[in-house]
Design an enzyme around this catalytic site. Sequence first.
Site, PDB file in Angstrom:
ATOM      1  N   SER A 253      28.725 104.442  82.238  1.00 45.89           N
ATOM      2  CA  SER A 253      28.683 103.161  82.919  1.00 45.89           C
ATOM      3  C   SER A 253      28.330 103.292  84.392  1.00 45.89           C
ATOM      4  CB  SER A 253      30.019 102.443  82.765  1.00 45.89           C
ATOM      5  OG  SER A 253      30.945 103.025  83.657  1.00 45.89           O
ATOM      6  N   LYS A 254      27.641 102.272  84.827  1.00 47.94           N
ATOM      7  CA  LYS A 254      27.239 102.175  86.220  1.00 47.94           C
ATOM      8  C   LYS A 254      28.476 102.242  87.110  1.00 47.94           C
ATOM      9  CE  LYS A 254      23.597  99.287  88.063  1.00 47.94           C
ATOM     10  NZ  LYS A 254      22.767  98.132  87.852  1.00 47.94           N
TER      11      LYS A 254
END
Length: 483
Positions: A253-254
């Site tokens: 995830s970012k």
Amino acid sequence: MKQVRTRFAPSPTGYLHIGGLRTALYAWLYAKKYDGKFILRIEDTDQERFVEGATELIYRTMRETGLMYDEGPDVGGDYGPYIQSERRDTYQQYIDQLIESGGAYYCFCTKEELQQRREAAEKDGGAFRYDGKCKHIPLEEAKRRVAAGEPYVVRQCIPQTGEAGFDDLVFGHISVPVEELEEGILMKSDGLPTYNFANVVDDHLMGITHVIRGMEYLSSTPKYNLLYEALGWEVPTYIHLAPVMRDAQHKLSKRHGDASYEDFINKGYLKDAIINYIALVGWNPGTDQEIFTLDELIDAFDVKGISKSPGIFDVQKLTWMNAEYIRKMDEAAFTQAAMPYYQQILQPDAVQCNILYRVLQPRLEVFTQIPEKIAFLKELPAYDNALYVHKKMKTDEAVARKAVGASYEALKKLTQWTEQSVHDALMQTAQENEMKNGQIFWPVRVAVTGTEVTPGGAIEAAVLLGREETLRRMEHAMAQLAE
Ligand code: GLU
């Protein structure tokens, strides 16, 4: 046999996901393996998601990682333009063709109407799929409405019965009853195609023989194949890839800063190590070999080794691999990668590349560890005299007092400040005082670094610090030992 042509088709989001980079790598490897061509296509039909500088980031990353394309927006080729927003007329032409042949139809349902029908369907406990309302509008009438300026989209017309199937080289035979397929939008009201249409037109016109992409497109592929058929085109070979995950439950995830190529570059990982590692996330070479150059990957790559299950991106494993790559770097390459980190701590004239390379290279896993490892060079940390006590070296405070004092006198006399001269002076001090070498070197190292673990020993630290600072720190040590 036809020449193999593969492509990487990222959307310019400003962010190159590790999974996307791996797709690019596999597509590149496949093309290179079969003496084919690798094409870069920018999929920017979603204009709302336009991000400034995003395409440049893609070009840069591909070049940097060695995944150079034979054709693409900034290098040209015979099948351009390679940016979808520049291909409007082409899409329009095939939309018209599909509409005439009954493979697509105009749809005038407004967003509000669709929303109402969706809500009604959900109330009845069902999921809404476009119900084909506009399919029944006679073409002449639809054309009149379009000509009169009524907003519309174009939808795919799907046959009523039958199976749509294909063979994926990774997932095997995939087949779905056509009634399960939604008559999705091919062209939006802004006149731009959706991915669902553009991927078919472009892959065909660009002569793509093997479509390699994420498995999120696996279930839509039967629909795409219906379009190929409706347009009278040959369906390409498909290689869908399972995603790259953080663990069994979580995507990269970012938010966790572990999703993009840049994230890892910024964390001090080497591009070659990243590429080598991601090759193995979801592909098994069938041997124990783990370290591969790009050329070795081309040789070893085989679609049969691609896994159907998600690949787990193990940062620890990447870190291990990165360290392996660091061990193989020569001084010039190491210094180039290390320089930004040296400069966080050291003044330019204090960067002694050769010594730093020698002491850091064997101990480093990622380059971002450098500032912490050499912080003692900038500032002597506060330390306790207990650090002088070292059983193996046979040192304690009393030994240290004598060692630091005698070494200080010897070093002070030096007119040259080199590793050789510092070494000789300390060895001589040991001899003259009938002390073991360790009884000199350990206390001096503590005195000049104030740190328990340092890359390199007393000699390297003294030379990195320079004469003046070394002597100053030793004076400080003597005062602290006298207390
Ligand atoms: N633009 C699509 C994406 O970024 C590409 C999918 C494909 O490779 O066809 O997901």
